[in-house]
Design a protein around this motif. Structure first.
Motif, PDB file in Angstrom:
ATOM      1  N   LEU A 110       0.942   0.392   3.602  1.00  0.00           N
ATOM      2  CA  LEU A 110       0.348   0.379   4.943  1.00  0.00           C
ATOM      3  C   LEU A 110       0.571  -0.997   5.571  1.00  0.00           C
ATOM      4  O   LEU A 110      -0.194  -1.922   5.329  1.00  0.00           O
ATOM      5  N   PRO A 111       1.641  -1.158   6.375  1.00  0.00           N
ATOM      6  CA  PRO A 111       1.899  -2.464   6.999  1.00  0.00           C
ATOM      7  C   PRO A 111       0.772  -2.846   7.962  1.00  0.00           C
ATOM      8  O   PRO A 111       0.307  -2.022   8.745  1.00  0.00           O
ATOM      9  N   ARG A 112       0.375  -4.088   7.906  1.00  0.00           N
ATOM     10  CA  ARG A 112      -0.720  -4.554   8.755  1.00  0.00           C
ATOM     11  C   ARG A 112      -0.370  -4.427  10.238  1.00  0.00           C
ATOM     12  O   ARG A 112      -1.201  -4.015  11.053  1.00  0.00           O
ATOM     13  N   ASN A 113       0.866  -4.760  10.603  1.00  0.00           N
ATOM     14  CA  ASN A 113       1.221  -4.780  12.019  1.00  0.00           C
ATOM     15  C   ASN A 113       1.449  -3.393  12.611  1.00  0.00           C
ATOM     16  O   ASN A 113       1.742  -3.263  13.798  1.00  0.00           O
ATOM     17  N   LEU A 199     -17.585  -8.213   3.581  1.00  0.00           N
ATOM     18  CA  LEU A 199     -16.426  -7.844   4.383  1.00  0.00           C
ATOM     19  C   LEU A 199     -15.124  -8.037   3.603  1.00  0.00           C
ATOM     20  O   LEU A 199     -14.241  -7.181   3.621  1.00  0.00           O
ATOM     21  N   VAL A 200     -15.012  -9.156   2.912  1.00  0.00           N
ATOM     22  CA  VAL A 200     -13.782  -9.474   2.181  1.00  0.00           C
ATOM     23  C   VAL A 200     -13.630  -8.594   0.937  1.00  0.00           C
ATOM     24  O   VAL A 200     -12.550  -8.067   0.655  1.00  0.00           O
ATOM     25  N   ASP A 201     -14.720  -8.441   0.184  1.00  0.00           N
ATOM     26  CA  ASP A 201     -14.647  -7.691  -1.073  1.00  0.00           C
ATOM     27  C   ASP A 201     -14.262  -6.231  -0.862  1.00  0.00           C
ATOM     28  O   ASP A 201     -13.684  -5.607  -1.758  1.00  0.00           O
ATOM     29  N   HIS A 202     -14.604  -5.668   0.302  1.00  0.00           N
ATOM     30  CA  HIS A 202     -14.334  -4.254   0.546  1.00  0.00           C
ATOM     31  C   HIS A 202     -13.116  -4.028   1.444  1.00  0.00           C
ATOM     32  O   HIS A 202     -12.878  -2.904   1.888  1.00  0.00           O
ATOM     33  N   MET A 203     -12.348  -5.066   1.703  1.00  0.00           N
ATOM     34  CA  MET A 203     -11.129  -4.909   2.496  1.00  0.00           C
ATOM     35  C   MET A 203     -10.083  -4.156   1.676  1.00  0.00           C
ATOM     36  O   MET A 203      -9.961  -4.364   0.467  1.00  0.00           O
ATOM     37  N   ILE A 204      -9.337  -3.277   2.316  1.00  0.00           N
ATOM     38  CA  ILE A 204      -8.341  -2.487   1.593  1.00  0.00           C
ATOM     39  C   ILE A 204      -7.259  -3.421   1.039  1.00  0.00           C
ATOM     40  O   ILE A 204      -6.836  -4.366   1.704  1.00  0.00           O
ATOM     41  N   PRO A 205      -6.832  -3.228  -0.204  1.00  0.00           N
ATOM     42  CA  PRO A 205      -5.843  -4.134  -0.794  1.00  0.00           C
ATOM     43  C   PRO A 205      -4.472  -4.014  -0.131  1.00  0.00           C
ATOM     44  O   PRO A 205      -4.079  -2.938   0.310  1.00  0.00           O
ATOM     45  N   GLU A 206      -3.787  -5.144  -0.068  1.00  0.00           N
ATOM     46  CA  GLU A 206      -2.433  -5.179   0.490  1.00  0.00           C
ATOM     47  C   GLU A 206      -1.452  -4.873  -0.640  1.00  0.00           C
ATOM     48  O   GLU A 206      -0.882  -5.783  -1.254  1.00  0.00           O
ATOM     49  N   THR A 207      -1.252  -3.612  -0.944  1.00  0.00           N
ATOM     50  CA  THR A 207      -0.391  -3.237  -2.049  1.00  0.00           C
ATOM     51  C   THR A 207       0.275  -1.893  -1.788  1.00  0.00           C
ATOM     52  O   THR A 207      -0.247  -1.075  -1.015  1.00  0.00           O
ATOM     53  N   ALA A 208       1.417  -1.698  -2.424  1.00  0.00           N
ATOM     54  CA  ALA A 208       2.111  -0.410  -2.315  1.00  0.00           C
ATOM     55  C   ALA A 208       1.404   0.621  -3.180  1.00  0.00           C
ATOM     56  O   ALA A 208       0.781   0.287  -4.198  1.00  0.00           O
ATOM     57  N   GLU A 239       4.716   3.157   5.549  1.00  0.00           N
ATOM     58  CA  GLU A 239       6.162   3.000   5.424  1.00  0.00           C
ATOM     59  C   GLU A 239       6.596   3.191   3.977  1.00  0.00           C
ATOM     60  O   GLU A 239       5.940   2.711   3.049  1.00  0.00           O
ATOM     61  N   ARG A 240       7.711   3.891   3.804  1.00  0.00           N
ATOM     62  CA  ARG A 240       8.233   4.147   2.470  1.00  0.00           C
ATOM     63  C   ARG A 240       9.059   2.959   1.997  1.00  0.00           C
ATOM     64  O   ARG A 240       9.932   2.463   2.724  1.00  0.00           O
ATOM     65  N   LEU A 241       8.760   2.493   0.798  1.00  0.00           N
ATOM     66  CA  LEU A 241       9.487   1.363   0.263  1.00  0.00           C
ATOM     67  C   LEU A 241      10.962   1.703   0.062  1.00  0.00           C
ATOM     68  O   LEU A 241      11.302   2.782  -0.406  1.00  0.00           O
ATOM     69  N   GLY A 242      11.812   0.762   0.409  1.00  0.00           N
ATOM     70  CA  GLY A 242      13.239   0.919   0.167  1.00  0.00           C
ATOM     71  C   GLY A 242      14.009   1.554   1.298  1.00  0.00           C
ATOM     72  O   GLY A 242      15.132   1.142   1.601  1.00  0.00           O
ATOM     73  N   THR A 243      13.431   2.546   1.952  1.00  0.00           N
ATOM     74  CA  THR A 243      14.166   3.266   3.001  1.00  0.00           C
ATOM     75  C   THR A 243      13.704   2.925   4.403  1.00  0.00           C
ATOM     76  O   THR A 243      14.442   3.125   5.370  1.00  0.00           O
ATOM     77  N   GLY A 244      12.480   2.443   4.547  1.00  0.00           N
ATOM     78  CA  GLY A 244      11.948   2.140   5.869  1.00  0.00           C
ATOM     79  C   GLY A 244      11.439   3.367   6.603  1.00  0.00           C
ATOM     80  O   GLY A 244      11.037   3.281   7.769  1.00  0.00           O
ATOM     81  N   GLU A 245      11.454   4.522   5.941  1.00  0.00           N
ATOM     82  CA  GLU A 245      10.930   5.746   6.560  1.00  0.00           C
ATOM     83  C   GLU A 245       9.452   5.559   6.877  1.00  0.00           C
ATOM     84  O   GLU A 245       8.693   5.000   6.075  1.00  0.00           O
ATOM     85  N   ILE A 246       9.018   6.027   8.047  1.00  0.00           N
ATOM     86  CA  ILE A 246       7.622   5.852   8.447  1.00  0.00           C
ATOM     87  C   ILE A 246       6.947   7.207   8.671  1.00  0.00           C
ATOM     88  O   ILE A 246       7.610   8.225   8.909  1.00  0.00           O
ATOM     89  N   CYS A 247       5.644   7.157   8.599  1.00  0.00           N
ATOM     90  CA  CYS A 247       4.814   8.340   8.847  1.00  0.00           C
ATOM     91  C   CYS A 247       3.533   7.872   9.516  1.00  0.00           C
ATOM     92  O   CYS A 247       2.826   7.026   8.970  1.00  0.00           O
ATOM     93  N   SER A 248       3.247   8.415  10.700  1.00  0.00           N
ATOM     94  CA  SER A 248       2.092   7.950  11.487  1.00  0.00           C
ATOM     95  C   SER A 248       0.959   8.974  11.487  1.00  0.00           C
ATOM     96  O   SER A 248       1.193  10.183  11.595  1.00  0.00           O
TER      97      SER A 248
END
Length: 253
Positions: A110-113, A199-208, A239-248
């Protein structure tokens, strides 16, 4: 007799004028009541925010084997219960999010931007980190009242010191005010830290998220020129890793 006891006995046995003695005892009395004020400041205990099963969320969508469920925390009472403050009043929109990758392909993230809220007036509000040192209005008001009281007490510090050295009963109405003032400042600091940690402890992790796995947590948005009544929709793009495919995924707010 230990060293500290001998030192204090010597310290208080020194010859001093009534003014010096008054100021000395006044300072020690103020220190004691400040310590009592710090110890008496109530702590803010916030409950853990539990994540429900995907089937229990009212707003959820599935595309390409990817499932996202959201739960906007826009109710003031609910915010007060879990965050210790009405954070929406402070311009913070918190949305609980569960992202499950049930596809048989590679990992998605889930890209932040690519996450934003659209308003009814056409504004776009981008996802952000939790604000640092968020001090809600009721704590700011308490801090301002305590600051004004501290200025009044500062001008009475020396007379108060003389009072406790020469006529101790005259100091009694003043010392509890010192303790209460310190207690208020301590409360503001403790509660601000507790809210920030929640707020910080429950933020969604930045991970695939690999196939068969899921992540959960909160995404935050900072209102600038809009308010809660102006919120229209939330868009989350993965966004799908490797291919850049997106789904909104688009949800109504």
């Amino acid at each position: 007799m230990g060293f500290s006891q001998r030192f204090l006995s010597y310290y208080f046995s020194l010859r001093r004028s009534p003014l010096q003695t008054g100021i000395l005892y006044g300072r020690w009395g103020i220190v004691l009541f400040c310590f009592m004020g710090c110890m008496g400041a109530p702590k803010l205990e916030l409950p853990p925010i539990k994540v429900q099963a995907l089937s229990n969320y009212n707003q959820k969508q599935t595309q390409k084997g990817l499932c996202i469920a959201i739960d906007p925390f826009t109710d003031a009472e609910r915010q007060q219960q879990y965050f210790g403050a009405n954070i929406l009043e402070e311009g913070i929109v918190a949305v609980q999010l569960v992202f499950s990758n049930e596809s048989n392909k590679t990992a998605w993230y889930l890209p932040r931007n690519r996450s934003y809220i659209a308003t009814k007036t056409g504004n776009i509000i981008r996802r952000t980190n939790p604000p640092e040192n968020l001090t809600p209005r009721h704590l700011r008001e308490l801090s301002e009242r305590s600051s004004k009281q501290a200025k009044k007490l500062k001008s009475a510090a020396v007379p108060a010191g003389i009072a406790i050295g020469i006529a101790p009963p005259l100091m009694l109405p003043i010392l509890p005010v010192y303790a209460k003032n310190i207690s208020n400042f301590t409360k503001v600091l403790q509660h601000t830290c507790a809210i920030q940690m929640q707020l910080v402890d429950h933020m969604i992790p930045e991970t695939a998220v690999p196939p068969g796995d899921s992540i959960q947590g909160f995404v935050y948005f900072r209102l600038m020129d809009s308010d809660a009544s102006d919120l229209d929709s939330l868009t989350l793009t993965v966004e799908r890793l490797g291919t850049g495919e997106i789904c909104s995924f688009v949800f109504e707010l």
